[in-house]
Design a protein around this motif. Structure first.
Motif, PDB file in Angstrom:
ATOM      1  N   SER A 154      47.827 122.358  62.569  1.00 19.53           N
ATOM      2  CA  SER A 154      48.798 122.838  61.576  1.00 19.53           C
ATOM      3  C   SER A 154      48.550 122.358  60.149  1.00 19.53           C
ATOM      4  O   SER A 154      49.326 122.687  59.259  1.00 19.53           O
ATOM      5  N   ILE A 155      47.483 121.594  59.911  1.00 16.28           N
ATOM      6  CA  ILE A 155      47.202 121.201  58.522  1.00 16.28           C
ATOM      7  C   ILE A 155      45.857 121.749  58.062  1.00 16.28           C
ATOM      8  O   ILE A 155      45.760 122.434  57.052  1.00 16.28           O
ATOM      9  N   VAL A 156      44.808 121.500  58.873  1.00 17.75           N
ATOM     10  CA  VAL A 156      43.496 122.031  58.462  1.00 17.75           C
ATOM     11  C   VAL A 156      43.155 123.339  59.168  1.00 17.75           C
ATOM     12  O   VAL A 156      42.128 123.947  58.902  1.00 17.75           O
ATOM     13  N   LEU A 157      44.052 123.777  60.057  1.00 12.88           N
ATOM     14  CA  LEU A 157      43.969 125.113  60.662  1.00 12.88           C
ATOM     15  C   LEU A 157      42.657 125.351  61.426  1.00 12.88           C
ATOM     16  O   LEU A 157      42.019 126.400  61.289  1.00 12.88           O
ATOM     17  N   GLU A 158      42.287 124.345  62.226  1.00 15.96           N
ATOM     18  CA  GLU A 158      41.080 124.493  63.060  1.00 15.96           C
ATOM     19  C   GLU A 158      41.448 125.096  64.410  1.00 15.96           C
ATOM     20  O   GLU A 158      42.456 124.731  65.012  1.00 15.96           O
ATOM     21  N   LEU A 159      40.569 125.990  64.909  1.00 17.10           N
ATOM     22  CA  LEU A 159      40.804 126.632  66.209  1.00 17.10           C
ATOM     23  C   LEU A 159      39.910 126.014  67.274  1.00 17.10           C
ATOM     24  O   LEU A 159      38.814 125.550  66.967  1.00 17.10           O
ATOM     25  N   GLN A 160      40.381 126.077  68.511  1.00 22.20           N
ATOM     26  CA  GLN A 160      39.506 125.807  69.655  1.00 22.20           C
ATOM     27  C   GLN A 160      39.313 127.123  70.406  1.00 22.20           C
ATOM     28  O   GLN A 160      40.214 127.957  70.407  1.00 22.20           O
ATOM     29  N   ASP A 161      38.150 127.254  71.024  1.00 22.88           N
ATOM     30  CA  ASP A 161      37.880 128.440  71.841  1.00 22.88           C
ATOM     31  C   ASP A 161      38.624 128.245  73.176  1.00 22.88           C
ATOM     32  O   ASP A 161      38.204 127.458  74.042  1.00 22.88           O
ATOM     33  N   LEU A 162      39.750 128.942  73.327  1.00 25.17           N
ATOM     34  CA  LEU A 162      40.639 128.667  74.475  1.00 25.17           C
ATOM     35  C   LEU A 162      39.980 128.981  75.815  1.00 25.17           C
ATOM     36  O   LEU A 162      40.105 128.218  76.776  1.00 25.17           O
ATOM     37  N   LYS A 163      39.284 130.122  75.869  1.00 22.39           N
ATOM     38  CA  LYS A 163      38.657 130.513  77.139  1.00 22.39           C
ATOM     39  C   LYS A 163      37.595 129.484  77.536  1.00 22.39           C
ATOM     40  O   LYS A 163      37.518 129.052  78.694  1.00 22.39           O
ATOM     41  N   ALA A 164      36.796 129.087  76.557  1.00 25.04           N
ATOM     42  CA  ALA A 164      35.715 128.136  76.845  1.00 25.04           C
ATOM     43  C   ALA A 164      36.294 126.774  77.242  1.00 25.04           C
ATOM     44  O   ALA A 164      35.793 126.127  78.176  1.00 25.04           O
ATOM     45  N   CYS A 165      37.349 126.342  76.550  1.00 25.08           N
ATOM     46  CA  CYS A 165      37.964 125.045  76.884  1.00 25.08           C
ATOM     47  C   CYS A 165      38.557 125.089  78.293  1.00 25.08           C
ATOM     48  O   CYS A 165      38.429 124.127  79.066  1.00 25.08           O
ATOM     49  N   ALA A 166      39.212 126.209  78.630  1.00 25.65           N
ATOM     50  CA  ALA A 166      39.805 126.331  79.974  1.00 25.65           C
ATOM     51  C   ALA A 166      38.700 126.287  81.028  1.00 25.65           C
ATOM     52  O   ALA A 166      38.868 125.661  82.088  1.00 25.65           O
ATOM     53  N   ALA A 167      37.564 126.915  80.740  1.00 21.71           N
ATOM     54  CA  ALA A 167      36.458 126.928  81.715  1.00 21.71           C
ATOM     55  C   ALA A 167      35.893 125.522  81.910  1.00 21.71           C
ATOM     56  O   ALA A 167      35.622 125.104  83.049  1.00 21.71           O
ATOM     57  N   ILE A 168      35.734 124.786  80.815  1.00 21.11           N
ATOM     58  CA  ILE A 168      35.229 123.397  80.924  1.00 21.11           C
ATOM     59  C   ILE A 168      36.191 122.571  81.786  1.00 21.11           C
ATOM     60  O   ILE A 168      35.794 121.841  82.691  1.00 21.11           O
ATOM     61  N   ALA A 169      37.494 122.702  81.474  1.00 18.68           N
ATOM     62  CA  ALA A 169      38.485 121.906  82.198  1.00 18.68           C
ATOM     63  C   ALA A 169      38.481 122.260  83.690  1.00 18.68           C
ATOM     64  O   ALA A 169      38.540 121.366  84.545  1.00 18.68           O
ATOM     65  N   LYS A 170      38.395 123.550  83.995  1.00 16.16           N
ATOM     66  CA  LYS A 170      38.405 123.965  85.414  1.00 16.16           C
ATOM     67  C   LYS A 170      37.193 123.392  86.132  1.00 16.16           C
ATOM     68  O   LYS A 170      37.292 122.920  87.268  1.00 16.16           O
ATOM     69  N   LYS A 171      36.040 123.448  85.442  1.00 13.15           N
ATOM     70  CA  LYS A 171      34.804 122.913  86.044  1.00 13.15           C
ATOM     71  C   LYS A 171      34.983 121.434  86.438  1.00 13.15           C
ATOM     72  O   LYS A 171      34.469 120.977  87.447  1.00 13.15           O
ATOM     73  N   HIS A 172      35.756 120.693  85.619  1.00 10.07           N
ATOM     74  CA  HIS A 172      35.935 119.264  85.882  1.00 10.07           C
ATOM     75  C   HIS A 172      37.244 118.965  86.629  1.00 10.07           C
ATOM     76  O   HIS A 172      37.616 117.804  86.782  1.00 10.07           O
ATOM     77  N   GLY A 173      37.956 120.009  87.008  1.00 14.17           N
ATOM     78  CA  GLY A 173      39.195 119.821  87.788  1.00 14.17           C
ATOM     79  C   GLY A 173      40.318 119.182  87.004  1.00 14.17           C
ATOM     80  O   GLY A 173      41.124 118.429  87.578  1.00 14.17           O
TER      81      GLY A 173
END
Ligand SMILES: Cc1ncc(COP(=O)(O)O)c(C=O)c1O
Length: 386
Positions: A154-173
């Motif tokens: 909310s200050i520097v307005l940086e985005l994360q790639d949501l699909k890619a982050c969800a895939a990484i997290a799923k891979k690691h449980g």
């Protein structure tokens, strides 16, 4: 379900209250039972029953249903603030010895629970550059249980790639959670991208009138049920039925307000990006944003919040620019009807506090519901002092 149906009808069983268009505010802490059998039945299914307002309240339940549908979630809990919603979501996913990966520049009180509070209970954390997927994955440890995102920040307005982050997290449980306050569910529905838990400071757009503090957590039935019996009932950070009604009323215009804020901010940022006194504008839907393609991929719009760097080395000129503004109010927060300014020079020379490490020429703006041309006139005259 159609958005209009969610905002104007879903969750509202009007036959139960004289067919009134607006739901009643059930301003009661307690609910009575006629016999032991009903009482026992209610206690057997406490999450579905109306026993006591710290658990369920009919007015708050309408709000829960609407917000869950907006976020395409199975269920939702409403909390007394966005800060508590973030804290509860994190608490629900950690245990002694757990580790959390969180993006840099997350909301300050999210940062606080990770750095000041949870270490007391043996929960550690790593902050990562949310724009760097390799760094996110490398930070995951065998004891990591949660990846916490805030996109855009909310200050520097940086985005994360949501699909890619969800895939990484799923891979690691591990579970993913996101603070989705910036975009609102009108412009971003993270569950569609595979994220597990979606949090809002509903104080911002969901309520939208700068008169209620509220937070929400949306997720699967399973995660919400666990949270209900653990964090929600134990810590008791609920909102009042009266505030729930105000948020239901705010939701009626959510779509309209988001579109207005987005269109106005597009007009204002494109003016500012072409101004010689402005070094850089941070706004995800600007075609000049380095993350414009990602923004278009996962968001339907950006709303009214952006920041800019003034083209000046002079602290005094940054202060002067702010003093010159007449149509923006100096305030924290955002998401209401009124346009706001938050100059970072304000976080320098605060008695008893260290200076911020953000540059003094950084200024955050929130574009509310006013005429954007009227706001641009003000920015134009204020920029002349630089
Ligand atoms: C991105 C973000 N998340 C969470 C919060 C906390 O919300 P609340 O003020 O409703 O506790 C804020 C408040 O400013 C915020 O900006």
């Amino acid at each position: 379900m159609h958005l209009s149906d969610i905002l104007f009808h879903h969750g509202e069983n009007r036959k139960e209250y004289y067919n009134s268009v607006s739901p009643p505010i059930i301003q009661s802490s307690n609910f009575v039972f006629e016999n032991l059998a009903d009482f026992r039945k209610a206690f057997g299914e406490e999450m579905e029953s109306v026993i006591y307002t710290r658990g369920n309240n009919p007015t708050v339940s309408i709000l829960r249903k609407k917000i869950a549908k907006l976020e395409k979630a199975e269920d939702c809990l409403v909390f007394g603030s966005g800060a508590s919603a973030n804290a509860m979501a994190i608490l629900s996913q950690v245990h002694h010895g757990a580790h959390v990966v969180c993006v840099n520049n997350a909301y300050s009180w999210t940062y606080n629970i990770l750095t000041q509070y949870l270490p007391k209970f043996g929960v550690s954390h790593t902050f990562v550059d949310g724009t760097n997927l390799e760094e996110i994955e490398a930070a995951i440890q065998p004891n990591t249980t949660l990846l916490f995102l805030e996109s855009p920040t909310s200050i520097v307005l940086e985005l994360q790639d949501l699909k890619a982050c969800a895939a990484i997290a799923k891979k690691h449980g591990i579970v993913t959670a996101i603070d989705n306050s910036y975009a609102s569910p009108i412009f971003q529905r993270p569950i569609e991208h595979g994220i597990d838990i979606v949090i809002h400071s509903g104080t911002k757009y969901l309520n939208g009138h700068s008169d209620v503090i509220v937070g929400v957590v949306c997720s699967s039935k399973e995660i919400i049920k666990k949270m209900f019996y653990a964090e929600f009932m134990t810590l008791g950070a609920i909102i009042s039925p009266n505030d729930a009604m105000l948020v239901i009323r705010g939701l009626r215009t959510l779509e309209l307000r988001m579109k207005r804020c987005h269109e106005s901010a597009m007009e204002v940022t494109s003016y500012l990006e072409n101004h010689p006194k402005v070094e850089k504008v941070n706004y995800p839907f600007s075609p000049n944003s380095p993350q414009f393609d990602l923004a278009k991929k996962q968001m339907d719009g950006a709303g009214g919040l952006f920041s800019l760097h003034l083209k000046t080395d002079s602290f005094e000129k940054a202060e002067l620019f702010f003093h010159q503004l007449e149509r923006f109010s100096l305030a924290v927060s955002w998401g209401g009807h009124e346009s706001l300014v938050l100059p970072f020079c304000a976080f320098y020379n605060v008695p008893g506090k260290e200076n911020t490490n953000l540059p003094f020429n950084l200024v955050r703006f929130y574009i509310g519901l006013e005429d954007p041309k009227w706001l641009i006139e003000d920015l134009k005259q204020a920029l002349e002092v630089i």
